[in-house]
Structures are given as structure tokens and as C-alpha cells.
Design a protein around this motif. Structure first.
Motif, mmCIF file in Angstrom:
data_model
loop_
_atom_site.group_PDB
_atom_site.id
_atom_site.type_symbol
_atom_site.label_atom_id
_atom_site.label_comp_id
_atom_site.label_asym_id
_atom_site.label_seq_id
_atom_site.Cartn_x
_atom_site.Cartn_y
_atom_site.Cartn_z
ATOM 1 N N VAL A 74 6.541 23.211 -21.618
ATOM 2 C CA VAL A 74 5.106 23.720 -22.070
ATOM 3 C C VAL A 74 4.761 23.008 -23.416
ATOM 4 N N LEU A 75 5.712 22.843 -24.115
ATOM 5 C CA LEU A 75 5.556 22.291 -25.518
ATOM 6 C C LEU A 75 5.686 20.806 -25.880
ATOM 7 N N GLU B 1 5.324 15.125 -19.048
ATOM 8 C CA GLU B 1 5.427 14.781 -17.753
ATOM 9 C C GLU B 1 5.356 16.105 -16.918
ATOM 10 N N SER B 2 5.559 17.243 -17.674
ATOM 11 C CA SER B 2 5.377 18.598 -16.961
ATOM 12 C C SER B 2 4.231 19.183 -16.594
ATOM 13 N N PRO B 3 4.029 19.659 -15.392
ATOM 14 C CA PRO B 3 2.898 20.321 -14.839
ATOM 15 C C PRO B 3 2.270 21.446 -15.872
ATOM 16 N N PHE B 4 3.233 21.882 -16.712
ATOM 17 C CA PHE B 4 2.966 23.092 -17.571
ATOM 18 C C PHE B 4 2.680 22.709 -18.862
ATOM 19 N N PHE B 5 2.759 21.286 -19.219
ATOM 20 C CA PHE B 5 2.390 20.832 -20.480
ATOM 21 C C PHE B 5 1.092 21.140 -21.115
ATOM 22 N N GLU C 165 -8.164 14.375 -22.217
ATOM 23 C CA GLU C 165 -7.438 13.383 -21.160
ATOM 24 C C GLU C 165 -6.168 14.128 -21.070
ATOM 25 N N ARG C 166 -5.372 14.378 -22.204
ATOM 26 C CA ARG C 166 -4.226 14.885 -21.969
ATOM 27 C C ARG C 166 -4.032 16.220 -21.262
ATOM 28 N N SER C 167 -5.174 17.174 -21.734
ATOM 29 C CA SER C 167 -5.081 18.531 -21.060
ATOM 30 C C SER C 167 -5.430 18.321 -19.346
ATOM 31 N N SER C 168 -6.019 17.358 -18.820
ATOM 32 C CA SER C 168 -6.052 17.303 -17.364
ATOM 33 C C SER C 168 -5.122 16.340 -16.671
ATOM 34 N N ALA C 169 -4.256 15.845 -17.755
ATOM 35 C CA ALA C 169 -3.395 14.680 -16.899
ATOM 36 C C ALA C 169 -2.932 15.084 -15.966
#
Length: 357
Positions: free
Chosen positions: A98-99, A103-107, A149-153
């Protein structure tokens, strides 16, 4: 006043006071999370194993004293595990997903990056409470767009092509054979890039009214090796070319548009006969009573600080992020579409609507 005090439930007051203190602490802690993401402390800590504050300072080149205080906050919040005997700090592998793992879907790093830009705009939004207007996109820090951009990647990388598009077989067939696709309000271009990468015969486009985002999109497409196959332009998307596209998409765009009615009518006209429009919006209800939960708290807050105010800044509708399905159906019908289907997608943040003329 004395009578009023005697009728108060002091236990409820104490409990609510603790809740407010927790929320204030969360806001302050958000600033430290922002620092942890921006300085790559989370990523370094995730790779370090059990490490002392001095060891982390050596790995990062940052001040040991600041890191020690930061690590104390992270330990108090449960983000990292503190071993009092060894005086070491460890980030569990699950927390790293998460943190620290982009590449994690939970990032969640993109949302963390968004904290400071959103908070920095609060004084300007406060003035809008007084004058009823809004804050235009041009007033926001440049970091806002990187954070978005990063939050929706992960949405585009992990779900759009592999999970979402297959629920619309006619779209996949058209893009595979070489159709035309447009992402409206394309932002940094990630949706168009994902489609162009997955469907090499497709002619992909991305339109956005924000010049800075279009510049980012072009750079991202070039870096992804599809720069020659996608056309990004600064466009008023209420005036799209007619009958040009087989597939049009919007991702969290309608709710913060200035004129959602004109936008959707323009999308309808821009579709070729038999074309499909995919509207992706926030997975919340149109009704406040259904949103009294952590998701609702986050989305109404983000809406006040960005979605609603950027629309109102231009005299727009100011619908806000919590548009919900009922409002989506209303807008779609008013724009002249006749087919509306909620796709069978179970996603914590997004709801998808397949729309056709």
C-alpha cells in the motif's frame, strides 16, 4: 445554559471529542505520509527489513533526528512495527503493498501526494465559501496532476484492458479490428496509452481542456513507445467532431465538468452509429444518507477541495464527486442516449456505465 448542560450526554461528548482528536491527528499524520512518499522513505524502509533510525538515515541520506520523529509517528499509527528491545523499525510486506510498491493495485502513494496540494488550496476554497464562485485548475500546484496520475495508475494498468473492457465484447471486437477511440478529459493520457498498447490497430485520441495535462500525456505516450499512435490535443470537449469515434470514455470527468449536459450531448454526437460510451465515475450513491461512511467522508472532502470548485470557478454545474447512478442516468437521458447499463464490475472506488444511443 445550566438546564441545557444538565440534559447533555457527557459520555457522547467525550466520545465525539476523541473522534475529532483522531481526525485532527489523521490530518497532521497525512502531512508526514506525504513526506514519506515524496522522499521515498516508505520505499527505502520497505526494502531495509528491521532497521534503526540511524540505519535508515544512512540509507536515505536524511537527518536521523527527523527520521526518528517520523518513525515514531509511523509506529504510533501502526504503519511500521517498532521493536523496543532492538530499537528497530520494520514495515510489514503487506503494508509495503500500500505504501511503497508502485506496481501494486493497492498502492496509495498518489493519494498521499495529493494531500499537500489539496490542503494548500484550502484558503482559496475558503474564499469561495464567501463568494460562491470557485478555484480554477490554473490555481492548483503543478504537483496536483502528478498526484492524480499516480492515484489512478493502477486503474489503467491493472483493470481497464484486462477486466473492464471484456464486459463490453463489441468494444473489444471493434478495437481489435482497428476502430477509433477517444478518451475525453484524458488527463495524463494513461487510458489512451493503455488502449493503444493493447490494440495496435486502433486509432487512439485523448482530448483535455488543460494544456499541462496534454503535455504530460504526450510525454507519457512517447515514454511508453506509442507516441506516434496517439493524438493528444487541447480541446473544448463540448464541441467534439461528429460521428468520428467507435469508442469514447470518460474517467471521473463528468462530475467535475463545467457543463455536463453539453459534454454528454457532444459525446453522443461524436459517436459513430453503433458506438459505445464508457462512463467511469466514483462508486458512491446520489444520496447523502448512503454515503455516511469513510468513503463518503473522503469523496465529499476531495469534491469540495477540487471537483466541485473547479466547475463552479467557470460558472459550472458544480455537481461534485458524489454524483451517483441516479444523477448519471438523468444526465445521460437528457443528452439523448437511450441505452444505459451498469457493468457487472465490483470495484471499491469505481462504477462503470455502458452507454449507447
Amino acid at each position: 445554559m445550566a438546564d441545557e448542560k444538565s440534559q447533555l450526554d457527557w459520555g457522547k461528548i467525550k466520545n465525539f471529542s476523541q473522534q475529532v482528536s483522531t481526525d485532527i491527528g489523521a490530518a497532521m499524520f497525512g502531512a508526514l505520509s506525504y513526506i514519506g512518499d515524496r522522499l521515498d522513505i516508505f520505499k527505502t524502509l520497505a526494502d531495509a527489513g528491521a532497521v534503526t533510525s540511524a540505519g535508515l538515515a544512512e540509507r536515505t541520506g536524511l537527518s536521523e533526528r527527523y527520521l526518528r520523529e517520523w518513525l515514531s509517528a509511523m509506529s504510533a499509527a501502526g504503519y511500521v512495527i517498532y521493536d523496543a528491545a532492538a530499537k528497530t523499525y520494520t514495515m510489514p510486506a503487506e503494508h509495503a503493498m500500500v505504501l511503497a510498491r508502485e506496481e501494486s493495485p493497492f498502492f496509495a502513494g498518489g493519494f498521499m501526494e495529493m494531500i499537500v496540494p489539496q490542503m494548500s488550496i484550502a484558503p482559496k476554497v475558503m474564499q469561495s465559501f464567501k463568494n460562491g464562485r470557485g478555484v480554477p485548475q490554473s490555481e492548483y500546484p503543478a504537483e496536483t496532476w502528478e498526484a492524480m496520475e499516480r492515484s489512478s495508475a493502477s486503474m489503467y494498468r491493472d483493470r481497464l484492458v484486462r477486466k473492464w473492457l471484456p464486459t463490453m465484447p463489441q468494444v473489444v471486437a471493434k478495437l481489435t479490428e482497428g476502430g477509433t477511440a477517444l478518451d475525453v478529459g484524458c488527463g495524463s493520457g494513461r487510458a489512451a496509452i493503455a488502449i493503444a498498447s493493447a490494440f495496435p490497430k486502433t486509432e487512439a485520441h485523448g482530448f483535455d481542456a488543460h494544456p499541462g495535462s496534454v503535455e504530460r500525456a504526450r510525454a507519457n505516450a512517447k515514454a511508453a513507445g506509442v507516441g506516434e499512435r496517439i493524438k493528444f490535443d487541447v480541446v473544448d470537449c463540448t464541441k467534439l467532431p461528429e460521428a468520428k469515434f467507435d469508442f469514447i470514455s470518460t474517467f471521473d470527468v463528468v462530475h467535475d465538468s463545467v457543463d455536463p449536459g453539453a459534454l454528454l450531448a457532444s459525446i453522443r454526437r461524436a459517436l459513430k452509429p453503433g458506438g459505445t460510451y464508457l462512463m467511469v465515475e466514483v462508486n458512491v450513491s446520489s444520496n447523502l444518507e448512503d454515503n455516511i461512511n469513510p468513503m463518503g467522508r473522503m469523496m465529499y472532502s476531495m469534491s469540495t477541495l477540487y471537483c466541485m470548485t473547479v466547475s463552479l470557478a467557470h460558472g459550472g454545474a458544480g455537481i461534485g464527486a458524489c454524483m451517483g447512478e441516479a444523477k448519471a442516468r438523468e444526465l445521460v437521458a437528457a443528452a439523448g442516449f437511450s441505452k444505459f447499463r451498469r457493468l457487472p464490475i465490483d470495484d471499491a472506488f469505481s462504477v462503470l456505465y455502458e452507454i449507447q444511443v
